[in-house]
Design a protein around this motif. Structure first.
Motif, PDB file in Angstrom:
ATOM      1  N   HIS A 907       0.830  -1.207   0.000  1.00 55.60           N
ATOM      2  CA  HIS A 907       0.000   0.000   0.000  1.00 55.60           C
ATOM      3  C   HIS A 907       0.863   1.255   0.000  1.00 55.60           C
ATOM      4  O   HIS A 907       0.481   2.276  -0.595  1.00 55.60           O
ATOM      5  N   LEU A 908       2.017   1.210   0.652  1.00 55.00           N
ATOM      6  CA  LEU A 908       2.913   2.367   0.616  1.00 55.00           C
ATOM      7  C   LEU A 908       3.387   2.637  -0.810  1.00 55.00           C
ATOM      8  O   LEU A 908       3.443   3.792  -1.247  1.00 55.00           O
ATOM      9  N   VAL A 909       3.723   1.580  -1.527  1.00 56.06           N
ATOM     10  CA  VAL A 909       4.144   1.753  -2.922  1.00 56.06           C
ATOM     11  C   VAL A 909       3.007   2.337  -3.743  1.00 56.06           C
ATOM     12  O   VAL A 909       3.213   3.174  -4.629  1.00 56.06           O
ATOM     13  N   VAL A 938       7.997  -3.291  10.600  1.00 56.85           N
ATOM     14  CA  VAL A 938       6.600  -2.882  10.691  1.00 56.85           C
ATOM     15  C   VAL A 938       6.510  -1.447  11.202  1.00 56.85           C
ATOM     16  O   VAL A 938       5.741  -0.621  10.670  1.00 56.85           O
ATOM     17  N   LEU A 939       7.287  -1.139  12.227  1.00 54.10           N
ATOM     18  CA  LEU A 939       7.274   0.222  12.782  1.00 54.10           C
ATOM     19  C   LEU A 939       7.744   1.241  11.745  1.00 54.10           C
ATOM     20  O   LEU A 939       7.213   2.356  11.666  1.00 54.10           O
ATOM     21  N   THR A 940       8.727   0.852  10.947  1.00 52.78           N
ATOM     22  CA  THR A 940       9.212   1.761   9.895  1.00 52.78           C
ATOM     23  C   THR A 940       8.113   2.018   8.866  1.00 52.78           C
ATOM     24  O   THR A 940       7.870   3.165   8.457  1.00 52.78           O
ATOM     25  N   ALA A 941       7.439   0.958   8.461  1.00 50.54           N
ATOM     26  CA  ALA A 941       6.348   1.114   7.495  1.00 50.54           C
ATOM     27  C   ALA A 941       5.210   1.946   8.083  1.00 50.54           C
ATOM     28  O   ALA A 941       4.633   2.812   7.394  1.00 50.54           O
ATOM     29  N   LEU A 942       4.889   1.710   9.345  1.00 54.18           N
ATOM     30  CA  LEU A 942       3.840   2.502   9.987  1.00 54.18           C
ATOM     31  C   LEU A 942       4.231   3.968  10.029  1.00 54.18           C
ATOM     32  O   LEU A 942       3.409   4.857   9.761  1.00 54.18           O
ATOM     33  N   GLY A 943       5.498   4.218  10.362  1.00 57.01           N
ATOM     34  CA  GLY A 943       5.957   5.597  10.383  1.00 57.01           C
ATOM     35  C   GLY A 943       5.860   6.267   9.026  1.00 57.01           C
ATOM     36  O   GLY A 943       5.448   7.423   8.907  1.00 57.01           O
TER      37      GLY A 943
END
Length: 987
Positions: A907-909, A938-943
């Motif tokens: 989803h980020l992409v 996971v925390l990096t992606a959430l950030g």
């Protein structure tokens, strides 16, 4: 919740419609639709649907032609507007039931609909009922009703309907929906479901960034989830956004919440309102075992304990009444506690909880497991039960707050096991039994329970045997109870056997006691006192019963199924059941549940002593344990084969002579594995100390799903470590190589890559020494995964090529598919994205040929990652969503969490930050394969997703938490996180 538009006329009884294929229904909480039963009706053009919507929302009142023209076209209608309205009405009249759309006073109206015909009306009724339920304290029911109401929405209200009237109604209905959603989320937090609410609130705040109530709920949910820094970051993001967009400060409620979080206000740590009933339906647990009808004596103890328990409900009484009974095994602690608990039931109208903590056995019950059972009994859904002991204990106390519940904790090991299980709130009480005095249980009323007095012992014996028989032989009866050491359990067993033998006299029983166990000192020596009583009951068994009693006691595990017991005894299930039920009748065995049996812990010890003494030839003991191990290994192998078609591991396991179960489908097989998890692992552990060690290790290997499920991972790891050490001590290179292969996977799941690599390396060497080719594929495949995670891509590629070669030599197509998918990950890491996609697709093709299920999900997972990296998020999401559904179906909880993480990355992409945040939150809540390093990802992606949503302060909190996790593992991703935290970062 009562702010929604009302449509009462839609429920009035009108003229009876003619018979139709089914009831007429309408929907406006989505596209405007109509149905006759399940048959969808054509509602025509957008303008025709606009007319239908306007009439439905008029609440049964007549709409004039002018009003309808204004609703459809506004101030500038077309010249033929009136004719168009009449045409639309005529067409609708032909579609709908006769008499529903009527002409009246130059206008139109819809009348005569039955109750529930319009989805909006149903939603309004549900919302009104929810408001009433909340007002009466039925929070769970209110929450369920609101969920039902919200489920009626099917996208945007009045979707695709043109006109100013529809536009205004859309906005009004959407605002009402958000209000209902906020109320439901508020109820979530009131009931302690804060961890689950975070994901939903994160997505909602992204979709409605200026809605302060959602921000407030998110702050509270994060704070109660132990994420204080993120909660404060939400406030900072909100304040900046409001200032930039509207030039205003947050409303006072939001600012006040920020201050309370900064001050760590204790009132914020728990739900604002007590949970007085469960989510679905009110539950009042009544778990107390039945009180024995012939309870005798102990009057002073009964009075004392009843008074202490009753003090819990008295005004000004102690915060919580705790009584702890201590004494030797068989002294009657449980019988007394259950009797007193039943007497005190009126004082605790909200229920009674009971658990056997198995403190006298080798595997005492874990407090977190008990808390999970208690929370379910109190109505808490599984999805709302947290993982850690501390969180479960806190939620348990919250659920009990305001309730009057008695908790009976039977057979406790020590105070440390008991403390998390105490209610801790006024109005509740706890009654504890244990073999040890709990001097370190603060505030407890301690009771030392001794053996019965001679008069009490004789009275108990008389009540069971009968007054007439005892009166004729009073002296002999006194001899019997004295020989039993006045222990209630011993007296009860002896008296029950005598009562069942009408031809025996009391003197015969006394003589038997004297003959077989004359040493009074031994009868008083701890467990031997109970053993003497068991000896009496055992002596009265018929030979087949005695054999069953002896052999069943040999098997470790909390209980045993009928099928496993049949394996122990080498008998058909029907004959086995008859024997076991007869042992239940003698009180030497307990029926834990239909088809499941268990020993009292002391009886099990006695049964084993009998087996060592009486079983002849002695080899029968080994044969019984070999059969039950075969049963578990053969059955677990069958589960493995059904889960992994084409995987040849099962063909390389140790051969078994006793057959396992046969399952009709995969779901049945999985049910067996997870239901029998404790027994399977206990059997594997028990086999590690003798000649059965190879089968014990193979049982662990075949049951590897237990190590990856999350539910049994810790127990599985403990047995795996024991297996490695036992195999090493035995000098069996074959068993040690396989045990280290199993342990490699354990370390991989936990993200301990260095330990995993060392175990895999040694497993490979041992496999060569033992000339056992089976671990070669597994260790090579695992070392490829390890190399991937450690950034050693060239080494990883070599290991995986060896794994592919080994699997092809063995004809192991499933293994080849697995290695191809892992090799895909290596090529992806080395920048060969096209090759990575091709390899993952090859793995999928192989799994498709085999009809694989769970492993196919692993392949789709790998392909999803590669497609994400290739910038093809839509295709990636299709693969990852399919994988997620399979992991959920197969209860692979940790893989489920890991897949949520990969979906977040996709989803980020695709620049879908809201959805990315939602899935990252779900990954954090569930947990992931790979331990702290994956959690950091996971925390990096959430950030990143939060940063994309403008919540930069909360994003920094996530990155600050991720950085040390990466640094501890030496992961190269740490540099990227440092860049994100740099002041010049634009991420």
């Amino acid at each position: 919740m009562d702010g929604g538009p009302r449509v009462p006329e839609q429920r009035r009884a009108g003229s009876a419609p003619v018979a139709e294929p089914g009831p007429l229904r309408f929907g406006v909480l989505g596209p405007v639709r109509a149905w006759h039963g399940e048959e969808a009706l054509s509602t025509g053009s957008p303008q025709q649907r606009a007319l239908l919507a306007a009439l439905l929302l008029r609440e049964g009142r007549t709409a004039t032609a002018a009003e309808l023209i204004d609703a459809l076209w506004g101030p500038e209608p077309p010249s033929q507007a009136l004719a168009a309205v009449r045409t639309y009405a005529s067409r609708l009249r032909k579609v709908l039931s006769h008499g529903v759309l009527i002409s009246e006073s130059g206008g139109y109206a819809i009348r005569g609909l039955r109750e529930g015909a319009l989805d909006l009306a149903v939603a309004q009724d549900l919302a009104a009922e929810a408001e009433k339920a909340r007002g009466t304290g039925e929070l769970g029911r209110a929450r369920a009703l609101l969920n039902q109401a919200l489920d009626l929405w099917d996208g945007e209200p009045l979707a695709g309907v043109p006109g100013p009237y529809a536009e205004a109604q859309r906005a009004r209905l959407e605002e009402w929906r958000l209000g209902l959603l906020e109320t439901r989320l508020d109820l979530d937090l009131e009931q302690g479901c804060h961890a689950e609410a975070v994901s939903e609130l994160t997505a909602l705040t992204a979709a409605h960034p200026l809605r302060e109530r959602l921000r407030e709920l998110l702050m509270l949910a994060l704070y109660r989830s132990g994420r204080q820094a993120e909660a404060l970051a939400v406030y900072a993001d909100t304040r900046r956004l409001l200032s930039e967009e509207l030039g205003v400060d947050p409303r006072p409620g939001l600012s006040e919440l920020q201050q309370r979080i900064l001050q760590a206000d204790p009132a914020l740590a728990e739900p604002s309102a007590p949970v007085t009933e469960p989510t679905a339906t009110p539950v009042r647990p009544a778990q107390l075992p039945a009180s024995v009808p012939d309870f005798t004596g102990r009057s002073s103890f009964v009075t004392d304990l009843t008074e202490v328990l009753s003090s819990a409900s008295e005004a000004g009484g102690r915060v919580m009444a705790v009584s702890a009974l201590a004494g030797i095994g068989g002294v009657g602690k449980t019988t007394l506690a259950v009797h007193v608990a039943h007497r005190a039931r009126p004082v605790f109208p909200d229920g009674q909880l009971y658990v056997d903590l198995q403190g006298a056995g080798p595997r005492p019950a874990e407090p977190e497991t008990v808390l999970g059972s208690f929370l379910r009994a109190l109505g808490t859904p599984d999805t709302a039960i947290p993982d850690s002991l501390e969180e479960r204990s806190a939620l348990y106390r919250s659920v009990l707050d305001g309730r009057r519940v008695l908790v009976l904790l039977d057979n406790a090991k020590d105070a440390a096991q008991v403390r998390p299980l105490l209610p801790g709130t006024e109005g509740c009480a706890a009654l504890v039994t244990s073999r040890v005095r709990m001097l370190d249980l603060a505030g407890a009323h301690l009771v030392d329970l001794d053996v019965m007095s001679p008069d009490e012992a004789l009275a108990l014996f008389t009540r069971i045997v009968g007054e007439e028989r005892v009166a004729a032989e009073r002296e002999a009866a006194l001899d019997v109870v004295a020989a039993c050491g006045f222990l209630p359990l011993a007296i009860r067993i002896a008296a029950s056997r005598l009562a069942a033998r009408r031809t025996w006299t009391v003197s015969v029983l006394a003589a038997k006691l004297a003959d077989e166990r004359r040493r009074l000192d031994e009868l008083q020596a701890g467990d031997l006192a109970v053993k003497a009583t068991f000896e009496l009951g055992y002596g009265q068994l018929e030979p087949p019963q005695a054999r069953a009693f002896r052999l069943l006691g040999l098997a470790d595990g909390p209980d045993i199924s009928l099928a496993a017991a049949a394996a122990v005894l080498d008998l058909p299930p029907e004959d086995t059941e008859d024997l076991l039920e007869s042992l239940v009748d003698t009180s030497l065995l307990e029926s834990a549940a239909p088809g499941r049996y268990r020993f009292h812990d002391l009886v099990r010890l006695y049964a084993r002593a009998c087996a060592e003494r009486d079983e002849w030839p002695p080899s029968e003991r080994e044969a019984a344990m070999s059969r039950v191990l075969d049963f578990y290994l053969a059955t677990a192998a069958r589960v493995y084969a059904m889960e992994r078609p084409g995987d040849r591991l099962v063909e390389h396991l140790e051969p078994t002579e006793y057959p396992g179960l046969i399952f009709d489908n995969r779901q049945e097989a999985l049910d067996w594995l997870y239901c029998e998890a404790n027994c399977v692992l206990a059997s594997a552990r028990q086999a590690l100390g003798d000649l059965r060690i190879r089968r014990g290790v193979d049982l662990l290997w075949a049951a590897k799903d237990l190590g990856e499920s999350g539910a049994n991972s810790k127990q599985y790891e403990s047995v795996a470590l024991t297996a490695r050490d036992a195999a090493q001590a035995s000098g069996d290179a074959h068993a040690e190589g396989r045990a280290r292969t199993v342990l490699t996977n354990v370390h991989l799941v936990a993200g301990r890559y260095s330990e995993a690599d060392e175990e895999a390396r040694l497993a490979g060497l041992l496999a060569d020494t033992a000339e056992d080719p089976t671990p070669v594929f597994w260790t090579s495949n695992d070392r490829g995964i390890i190399g991937l995670n450690q950034g050693r891509y060239a080494d990883a590629e070599q290991h995986l090529m060896r794994a592919i070669e080994a699997s092809r030599q063995d004809g192991n197509l499933a293994g080849e598919a697995s290695a191809l998918c892992n090799l895909s990950r290596i090529h992806l890491a080395m920048g060969r994205t096209g090759h990575a996609i091709t390899l993952a697709q090859q793995g999928i093709d192989l799994y498709d040929r085999l009809g694989a299920t769970v492993r196919l999900a692993n392949a789709r997972y790998a392909l999803g990652i590669a497609l994400t990296e290739a910038g093809r998020p839509s295709e990636a999401l299709a693969q990852l969503t399919d994988a997620l559904n399979t992991f959920q179906t197969n209860r692979q909880r940790l893989w489920e969490g890991t897949t949520h993480f990969r979906i977040a990355q996709a989803h980020l992409v695709g620049r879908q930050d809201t959805l990315a945040a939602k899935h990252a939150e779900q990954a954090l809540a569930i947990g992931c394969i790979g331990g702290d390093r994956v959690r950091a990802g996971v925390l990096t992606a959430l950030g990143r997703s939060l940063s994309g949503l403008g919540q930069v302060d909360r994003a920094r909190v996530c990155w600050l938490e991720a950085l040390p996790l990466y640094e501890q593992s030496g992961a190269p991703e740490a540099d990227a996180v440092r860049a994100l935290l740099s002041p010049v970062s634009t991420a």
